[in-house]
Design a protein around this motif. Structure first.
Motif, PDB file in Angstrom:
ATOM      1  N   UNK A 266       0.833  -1.205   0.000  1.00 30.07           N
ATOM      2  CA  UNK A 266       0.000   0.000   0.000  1.00 30.07           C
ATOM      3  C   UNK A 266       0.869   1.258   0.000  1.00 30.07           C
ATOM      4  N   UNK A 267       2.043   1.160   0.593  1.00 29.58           N
ATOM      5  CA  UNK A 267       2.935   2.325   0.691  1.00 29.58           C
ATOM      6  C   UNK A 267       3.628   2.654  -0.626  1.00 29.58           C
ATOM      7  N   UNK A 268       3.837   1.658  -1.500  1.00 29.23           N
ATOM      8  CA  UNK A 268       4.589   1.941  -2.722  1.00 29.23           C
ATOM      9  C   UNK A 268       3.823   1.668  -4.012  1.00 29.23           C
ATOM     10  N   UNK A 269       2.538   1.301  -3.915  1.00 30.14           N
ATOM     11  CA  UNK A 269       1.791   0.949  -5.132  1.00 30.14           C
ATOM     12  C   UNK A 269       1.658   2.139  -6.076  1.00 30.14           C
ATOM     13  N   UNK A 288      -1.449  -3.425 -10.440  1.00 27.18           N
ATOM     14  CA  UNK A 288      -1.354  -2.355  -9.438  1.00 27.18           C
ATOM     15  C   UNK A 288      -2.689  -1.641  -9.257  1.00 27.18           C
ATOM     16  N   UNK A 289      -3.416  -1.431 -10.350  1.00 24.61           N
ATOM     17  CA  UNK A 289      -4.725  -0.788 -10.252  1.00 24.61           C
ATOM     18  C   UNK A 289      -5.684  -1.636  -9.423  1.00 24.61           C
ATOM     19  N   UNK A 290      -5.691  -2.942  -9.663  1.00 26.33           N
ATOM     20  CA  UNK A 290      -6.560  -3.835  -8.891  1.00 26.33           C
ATOM     21  C   UNK A 290      -6.190  -3.798  -7.409  1.00 26.33           C
ATOM     22  N   UNK A 291      -4.893  -3.766  -7.131  1.00 22.69           N
ATOM     23  CA  UNK A 291      -4.422  -3.721  -5.748  1.00 22.69           C
ATOM     24  C   UNK A 291      -4.779  -2.387  -5.100  1.00 22.69           C
ATOM     25  N   UNK A 292      -4.624  -1.311  -5.862  1.00 21.42           N
ATOM     26  CA  UNK A 292      -4.841   0.048  -5.345  1.00 21.42           C
ATOM     27  C   UNK A 292      -6.263   0.234  -4.843  1.00 21.42           C
ATOM     28  N   UNK A 293      -7.244  -0.289  -5.584  1.00 23.63           N
ATOM     29  CA  UNK A 293      -8.644   0.015  -5.269  1.00 23.63           C
ATOM     30  C   UNK A 293      -9.224  -0.863  -4.170  1.00 23.63           C
ATOM     31  N   UNK A 296      -8.632  -1.110   1.953  1.00 25.35           N
ATOM     32  CA  UNK A 296      -7.586  -0.913   2.967  1.00 25.35           C
ATOM     33  C   UNK A 296      -6.296  -0.400   2.335  1.00 25.35           C
ATOM     34  N   UNK A 297      -6.031  -0.804   1.088  1.00 28.59           N
ATOM     35  CA  UNK A 297      -4.832  -0.312   0.391  1.00 28.59           C
ATOM     36  C   UNK A 297      -5.024   1.136  -0.053  1.00 28.59           C
ATOM     37  N   UNK A 298      -6.236   1.441  -0.536  1.00 32.41           N
ATOM     38  CA  UNK A 298      -6.550   2.779  -1.043  1.00 32.41           C
ATOM     39  C   UNK A 298      -6.352   3.836   0.042  1.00 32.41           C
ATOM     40  N   UNK A 299      -6.805   3.528   1.261  1.00 35.28           N
ATOM     41  CA  UNK A 299      -6.730   4.502   2.354  1.00 35.28           C
ATOM     42  C   UNK A 299      -5.288   4.872   2.691  1.00 35.28           C
ATOM     43  N   UNK A 304       0.297   8.862   0.327  1.00 31.86           N
ATOM     44  CA  UNK A 304       1.732   8.805   0.076  1.00 31.86           C
ATOM     45  C   UNK A 304       2.169   9.914  -0.879  1.00 31.86           C
ATOM     46  N   UNK A 305       3.439  10.258  -0.785  1.00 33.83           N
ATOM     47  CA  UNK A 305       4.002  11.283  -1.673  1.00 33.83           C
ATOM     48  C   UNK A 305       3.946  10.832  -3.128  1.00 33.83           C
TER      49      UNK A 305
END
Length: 329
Positions: A266-269, A288-293, A296-299, A304-305
């Motif tokens: 979640x920190x580097x996606x 990555x898009x599937x993981x991002x949404x 818990x990962x999205x929040x 992140x920068x």
């Protein structure tokens, strides 16, 4: 006659909690009796299962498959070990294993004897069972990559060197030309470099070129064990640089995409997404898009920068994220 092979799979146990249900982590390939195999661990909500995958095309191979956990003191577990004699490949499948193998609760309890430095170690073993001379003649796995790797290390017969940010690398024109059309044009064609014994390369780091060169000789990337002394961010930088595919190595491009995907969190996606978009790698981008949404990962990711850089550099990717989030509602 017995012929065996074993491989270790070390999991960052905390990191497995961010994997999607059913996600698979693969071990390195290993050989037993001339047959190439690999182990995997598939995580689920409350259990972990193990699988033996046979990458060989051999048929009717009778073998003992064994899987067990390693205790923190380096000894095999007596309670979490399973074995079975099977004929490979199993009918209708190309893999076989134990599901469930171990409960998460057994690994995460305060009395757990398996988590060491945040890692859990699985061992996979195969013993090929033969009788007399009725089996096929065992042919060792190809060691061409090992031989070429030694050639690179020794620099015997090298006929070209590269200056990369002041560091010198020796190589062989024929090997590089056979592997890369870019190097073929540069070193054997009509370009000026074809007549040079020393070529200066720009826009690539020495650490990246070193990994690139070894891949061209051995067809392999560094293993996780070889990367242990390298920080995660430094390793990611190498794989991100190689994803640019400066030398038209399609297999290397996808192998680097897989390495980056294995390291996504979640920190580097957001950073991985930006890299995938920059270098036009849809295989990494879509994962990555599937993981991002995932909620818990999205929040975490949107704070992140790298996410703010993504908004500035690739607003179209932000639009894709919004569309996927809305479609999940």
């Amino acid at each position: 006659m017995l012929e065996s092979g074993f491989v270790e799979l070390k999991l960052d146990w905390a990191a497995t909690k961010s994997l999607s249900i059913g996600a698979i982590v693969l071990s390195d390939e290993f050989s037993a009796g001339g047959h190439t195999s690999g182990g995997s661990d598939a995580t689920r909500m409350d259990t972990s299962s193990t699988t033996l995958m046979a990458f060989t095309e051999s048929k009717n191979v009778r073998a003992l498959f064994e899987a067990f956990l390693m205790c923190v003191d380096g000894t095999p577990s007596k309670s979490h070990t399973k074995s079975s004699v099977q004929v490979y490949p199993p009918e209708g499948f190309d893999a076989w294993g134990f599901s469930p193998f171990v409960k998460r609760a057994d690994l995460e309890s305060s009395s757990s004897n398996y988590v060491k430095d945040g890692h859990v170690t699985f061992m996979f073993g195969v013993i090929v069972l033969r009788s007399g001379h009725d089996g096929p003649i065992a042919v060792p796995s190809s060691d061409m990559g090992d031989h070429l790797g030694h050639l690179l290390d020794s620099a015997d017969g090298s006929d070209v060197s590269f200056d990369v940010a002041g560091e010198e690398f020796h190589a062989h024109r024929a090997v590089l030309a056979a592997r890369s059309p870019v190097f073929k044009a540069q070193l054997l064609g009509s370009m000026a470099e074809a007549k040079m014994s020393r070529v200066t390369l720009h826009n690539i780091k020495p650490s990246t070129f070193q990994v690139l060169l070894r891949f061209m000789y051995t067809d392999k990337l560094p293993t996780d064990k070889e990367l242990e002394e390298t920080s995660s961010s430094a390793a990611n930088e190498v794989f991100e640089d190689l994803l640019a595919d400066m030398f038209q190595l399609d297999r290397l491009n996808l192998m680097c995409a897989q390495k980056l995907w294995e390291r996504v969190s979640a920190e580097n996606v957001a950073a991985a997404l930006g890299c995938a978009e920059t270098h036009s790698c849809p295989e990494l981008k879509n994962r990555c898009l599937d993981f991002f949404v995932v909620e818990k990962n999205f929040k975490v990711a949107v704070l992140t920068e790298a996410y703010y850089r993504l908004m500035h550099s690739f607003p179209s990717v932000i639009d894709e994220i919004r569309e996927r989030v809305q479609s999940k509602r």
